[in-house]
Design a protein around this motif. Structure first.
Motif, PDB file in Angstrom:
ATOM      1  N   ALA A  40       0.845  -1.210   0.000  1.00  0.00           N
ATOM      2  CA  ALA A  40       0.000   0.000   0.000  1.00  0.00           C
ATOM      3  C   ALA A  40       0.873   1.250   0.000  1.00  0.00           C
ATOM      4  N   ASP A  41       2.003   1.200   0.754  1.00  0.00           N
ATOM      5  CA  ASP A  41       2.942   2.336   0.775  1.00  0.00           C
ATOM      6  C   ASP A  41       3.522   2.578  -0.624  1.00  0.00           C
ATOM      7  N   ALA A  42       3.824   1.467  -1.337  1.00  0.00           N
ATOM      8  CA  ALA A  42       4.389   1.583  -2.692  1.00  0.00           C
ATOM      9  C   ALA A  42       3.382   2.256  -3.626  1.00  0.00           C
ATOM     10  N   ALA A  43       2.087   1.967  -3.435  1.00  0.00           N
ATOM     11  CA  ALA A  43       1.033   2.603  -4.237  1.00  0.00           C
ATOM     12  C   ALA A  43       0.940   4.095  -3.894  1.00  0.00           C
ATOM     13  N   ASP A  44       0.999   4.413  -2.584  1.00  0.00           N
ATOM     14  CA  ASP A  44       0.971   5.816  -2.139  1.00  0.00           C
ATOM     15  C   ASP A  44       2.116   6.621  -2.749  1.00  0.00           C
ATOM     16  N   LYS A  45       3.318   5.991  -2.754  1.00  0.00           N
ATOM     17  CA  LYS A  45       4.499   6.697  -3.270  1.00  0.00           C
ATOM     18  C   LYS A  45       4.367   6.954  -4.768  1.00  0.00           C
ATOM     19  N   LEU A  46       3.815   5.998  -5.500  1.00  0.00           N
ATOM     20  CA  LEU A  46       3.637   6.193  -6.940  1.00  0.00           C
ATOM     21  C   LEU A  46       2.642   7.332  -7.196  1.00  0.00           C
ATOM     22  N   ARG A  47       1.566   7.335  -6.417  1.00  0.00           N
ATOM     23  CA  ARG A  47       0.536   8.367  -6.598  1.00  0.00           C
ATOM     24  C   ARG A  47       1.161   9.755  -6.422  1.00  0.00           C
ATOM     25  N   LYS A 308       2.764  11.488   9.376  1.00  0.00           N
ATOM     26  CA  LYS A 308       2.622  11.274   7.929  1.00  0.00           C
ATOM     27  C   LYS A 308       1.806  12.461   7.406  1.00  0.00           C
ATOM     28  N   LEU A 309       2.239  13.005   6.288  1.00  0.00           N
ATOM     29  CA  LEU A 309       1.505  14.139   5.729  1.00  0.00           C
ATOM     30  C   LEU A 309       0.769  13.719   4.460  1.00  0.00           C
ATOM     31  N   PHE A 310      -0.536  14.005   4.457  1.00  0.00           N
ATOM     32  CA  PHE A 310      -1.351  13.809   3.257  1.00  0.00           C
ATOM     33  C   PHE A 310      -1.892  15.180   2.865  1.00  0.00           C
ATOM     34  N   VAL A 311      -2.005  15.406   1.573  1.00  0.00           N
ATOM     35  CA  VAL A 311      -2.650  16.634   1.097  1.00  0.00           C
ATOM     36  C   VAL A 311      -3.823  16.197   0.227  1.00  0.00           C
ATOM     37  N   GLN A 312      -5.033  16.548   0.661  1.00  0.00           N
ATOM     38  CA  GLN A 312      -6.264  16.128  -0.044  1.00  0.00           C
ATOM     39  C   GLN A 312      -6.240  14.618  -0.329  1.00  0.00           C
ATOM     40  N   ARG A 313      -5.952  13.876   0.734  1.00  0.00           N
ATOM     41  CA  ARG A 313      -5.941  12.401   0.736  1.00  0.00           C
ATOM     42  C   ARG A 313      -4.809  11.771  -0.069  1.00  0.00           C
ATOM     43  N   VAL A 314      -3.909  12.575  -0.624  1.00  0.00           N
ATOM     44  CA  VAL A 314      -2.747  12.023  -1.347  1.00  0.00           C
ATOM     45  C   VAL A 314      -1.549  12.018  -0.402  1.00  0.00           C
ATOM     46  N   PHE A 315      -0.906  10.855  -0.262  1.00  0.00           N
ATOM     47  CA  PHE A 315       0.270  10.744   0.601  1.00  0.00           C
ATOM     48  C   PHE A 315       1.394  11.615   0.040  1.00  0.00           C
ATOM     49  N   VAL A 316       1.992  12.439   0.924  1.00  0.00           N
ATOM     50  CA  VAL A 316       3.057  13.329   0.475  1.00  0.00           C
ATOM     51  C   VAL A 316       4.400  12.962   1.095  1.00  0.00           C
ATOM     52  N   MET A 317       4.432  12.751   2.411  1.00  0.00           N
ATOM     53  CA  MET A 317       5.719  12.380   3.027  1.00  0.00           C
ATOM     54  C   MET A 317       5.534  11.708   4.384  1.00  0.00           C
ATOM     55  N   ASP A 318       6.544  10.911   4.738  1.00  0.00           N
ATOM     56  CA  ASP A 318       6.641  10.315   6.074  1.00  0.00           C
ATOM     57  C   ASP A 318       7.401  11.280   6.974  1.00  0.00           C
ATOM     58  N   ASP A 319       7.267  11.106   8.265  1.00  0.00           N
ATOM     59  CA  ASP A 319       8.109  11.802   9.244  1.00  0.00           C
ATOM     60  C   ASP A 319       8.168  13.308   9.011  1.00  0.00           C
TER      61      ASP A 319
END
Length: 638
Positions: A40-47, A308-319
């Motif tokens: 799931a993290d790999a999918a978030d990173k691609l997005r 974890k930072l998301f912007v409008q439900r899109v994963f942006v960065m860890d830590d």
């Protein structure tokens, strides 16, 4: 096609593999949670990467994780169409553990399997959990944006090495196949896998799919209608909506706990959490967790922390540490903002007004959670304090705006309880203050025993005045930044002036003045004898059972502060203590009567060294002190 290469695992990986296979046996199914979580993290990173480079999707923007099993072969396969890995990435991520302090972590392992499995849980095992159930693992992966013939095949039996070779793979992403051990074949069952996915992965925002077989056509009979054939298809097993976007009332405690484990890679349940949606001037959602156990590397300076930072439900960065002050670095969770740009970087976050406002709001939210816990469940708060109290003590120095709130959350040992447990708040202390008392009295020492038995407490004990006992390395530093609470100043009992104010009655002041007058001769003789070893000599009424003590003068550094600075490698200006004598003690009376000036000087030196030892816990020249003491003992025997 390149030839196959063999690489050795990093030493820590070998240790971890051995420990996992033997220690995590009680909860084997977590391997699936860890692998699905990574996918799931790999999918978030691609997005996130595709925001600036749409070509990475390669025409397939439907991100998902697929799980399949082959009963005959005894395999389970977890496949994603996320970011994928390059050859170098495979060697780095699947051959080493890139965590600072890893070697120290392994030193802490005891060999007791149940204790070690908890530690491993705090360490976060990720990909390597595959070897809990598999005796061989095969990984086929291709990084998004790379050509089909740049894919990589990684394989290992989890012993000492792994092989890597370049292969061809038409689709991007990663496919992990576990060749199950003979006694773990239960996991090659669709129904078993389905139940694990539902249990652990419901909160994941990417669909986790399994293949459902089609059904054959059924002809009509007199009693039933005809049913058309259905084709087999991949079906999502989880809700696949980001958990934090759902209403609180729709999320169960179990789902919150599982989500915590997903984002923190901690195996234990969190202590508490807070899920909040804010609308208005700013729009954001926060989901914050307080862990039950401190992570093994909490004190490692290089340790990554933040949300974890998301912007409008899109994963942006860890830590994203910009949203959480360092003294709250144990907090886990996420923040999803509608007000930040999707391509926000760490540099932009650093001086962004939205970031500052979010950090302020999130910090207040965490302090509120802890205040509520302290008020409603003292026992649970105590367990939190035991794990994270020392970190929280960094707060008054770091966060001036919330200094008073953080101070209210601090806990100390005290002469009131007589226990070493730090469970007294500053508010508790103020509530018990004696009539006429205007200060909060405290002592900082090397250990709880040294604090509790310090001669500086003698008069205060006699008067029934409570003293906070501090003995952690950070306490002296804390006290330098926390000078008052609720309008009451904090005052060290090791200072030259005890400042008892109204707690000292007129007769006591009179007695002190009389004592000073009567002892003028003694004080002068002792000062002349000790010379520049002390800054001043005085008589005191603060002592009842001890002949003498040393105190820090006005504006001088305390003993503990000097130690703290020396430990940090800083030069400390030499300071000489004020030497206080108790004229009513038999030893001081004996000193006063001594006519032989040489003996007088030796007794004075002995009492000073005793007082320094009591205050500092050590002496610059202990052998000279022992020699002098033996000499005096022998002289008294004669």
């Amino acid at each position: 096609m390149s030839q196959q290469e063999t690489h050795g695992f990093q030493t820590e990986v070998k240790q971890l593999l051995h420990l996992m296979i033997h220690s995590l046996y009680s909860n084997k199914e977590i391997f699936l949670r860890e692998l699905v979580s990574n996918a799931a993290d790999a999918a978030d990173k691609l997005r996130y990467e595709a925001l600036t480079n749409d070509d990475l999707y390669e025409g397939d923007g439907e991100l998902r994780v697929r799980i399949s099993a082959d009963k005959e072969k005894g395999t389970v396969t977890i496949e994603d169409n996320g970011i994928g890995m390059t050859r170098d990435g495979v060697i780095e991520h699947l051959g080493t553990i890139a965590k600072s302090g890893t070697a120290d972590f392994f030193k802490n392992l005891s060999g007791d399997e149940s204790k070690d499995s908890q530690l491993i849980g705090q360490f976060g095992v990720g990909f390597y959990s595959a070897f809990i159930v598999a005796d061989r693992v095969t990984v086929r992966t291709r990084a998004a944006g790379h050509s089909a013939d740049e894919a990589v095949l990684w394989e290992s039996a989890g012993e000492g090495d792994f092989t890597v070779e370049t292969i061809s793979k038409q689709t991007r992403g990663t496919e992990i196949t576990l060749h199950l051990r003979e006694d773990e074949k239960e996991f090659a069952d669709d129904y078993r896998l389905r139940s694990i996915i539902t249990k652990y992965s419901d909160h994941i925002s990417v669909p986790v799919e399994m293949y459902e077989e089609g059904t054959p056509a059924v002809e009509a009979t007199e009693d039933t209608e005809a049913v058309a054939a259905t084709e087999g298809s991949w079906k999502a097993m989880n809700k696949a909506t980001a958990l934090w976007t759902r209403n609180k009332s729709d999320v169960s405690d179990e789902e919150y706990k599982e989500f915590y484990k997903h984002i923190s890679h901690d195996y234990t349940d969190p202590l508490l959490w807070s899920h909040n949606r804010v609308e208005g001037k700013q729009e954001y959602t926060s989901l914050l967790y307080i862990p039950a156990k401190a992570p093994w590397d909490l004190w490692n300076r290089d340790r990554k922390h933040g949300l974890k930072l998301f912007v409008q439900r899109v994963f942006v960065m860890d830590d994203a540490e910009q949203f959480m002050p360092s003294y709250l670095r144990f907090v886990q969770g996420l923040i999803d903002s509608n007000d930040l740009p999707l391509n926000v970087s760490r540099e932009i976050l650093q001086d962004n007004k939205v970031t500052t406002a979010l950090r302020t709001a999130v910090t207040k939210r965490v302090l509120g959670m802890l205040e509520k816990l302290a008020k409603n469940d003292a026992e649970k708060y105590q367990s939190f304090w035991t794990e994270f109290g020392q970190v929280l003590k960094e707060g008054p120095a770091e966060d001036f705006a919330n200094k008073e709130r953080v101070a209210g959350l601090l806990r100390f040992a005290s002469t009131h309880t007589g226990e070493a447990t730090a469970n007294v708040s500053l508010a508790d202390y103020i509530e018990r203050m004696k009539e006429g008392q205007s200060k909060i009295y405290y002592i900082v020492a090397d250990s709880h025993e040294a604090a509790a038995n310090s001669p500086h407490l003698e008069l205060l004990r006699k008067k029934g005045i409570e003293v906070l006992l501090m003995s952690e390395r950070i306490d002296e530093w804390l006290i330098n930044h926390l000078t008052e609470f609720d309008g009451k100043k904090l005052h060290s009992v090791t200072r030259g002036d005890l400042e008892l104010g109204e707690l000292e009655d007129a007769s006591e002041k009179e007695a002190q003045e009389k004592l000073e007058t009567e002892s003028e001769g003694l004080v002068k003789r002792v000062k002349d004898s000790l010379g520049d070893k002390v800054s001043a000599v005085k008589v005191t009424t603060r002592l009842t059972d001890t002949p003498a003590c040393v105190v820090a003068g006005e504006g001088e550094m305390s003993t503990q502060m000097i130690k703290l600075m020396q430990a940090a490698g800083q030069d400390v200006p030499e300071s000489k203590p004020t030497f206080e004598l108790n004229p009513e003690h038999p030893l001081v009376a004996r000193l006063n009567d001594e006519q032989d000036e040489q003996l007088f000087a030796q007794w004075s030196e002995l009492l000073l060294q005793q007082a320094l030892l009591s205050e500092k816990g050590s002496l610059a020249d202990p052998s000279a002190f022992i020699k002098l003491m033996n000499q005096m003992l022998l002289a008294s025997v004669k």
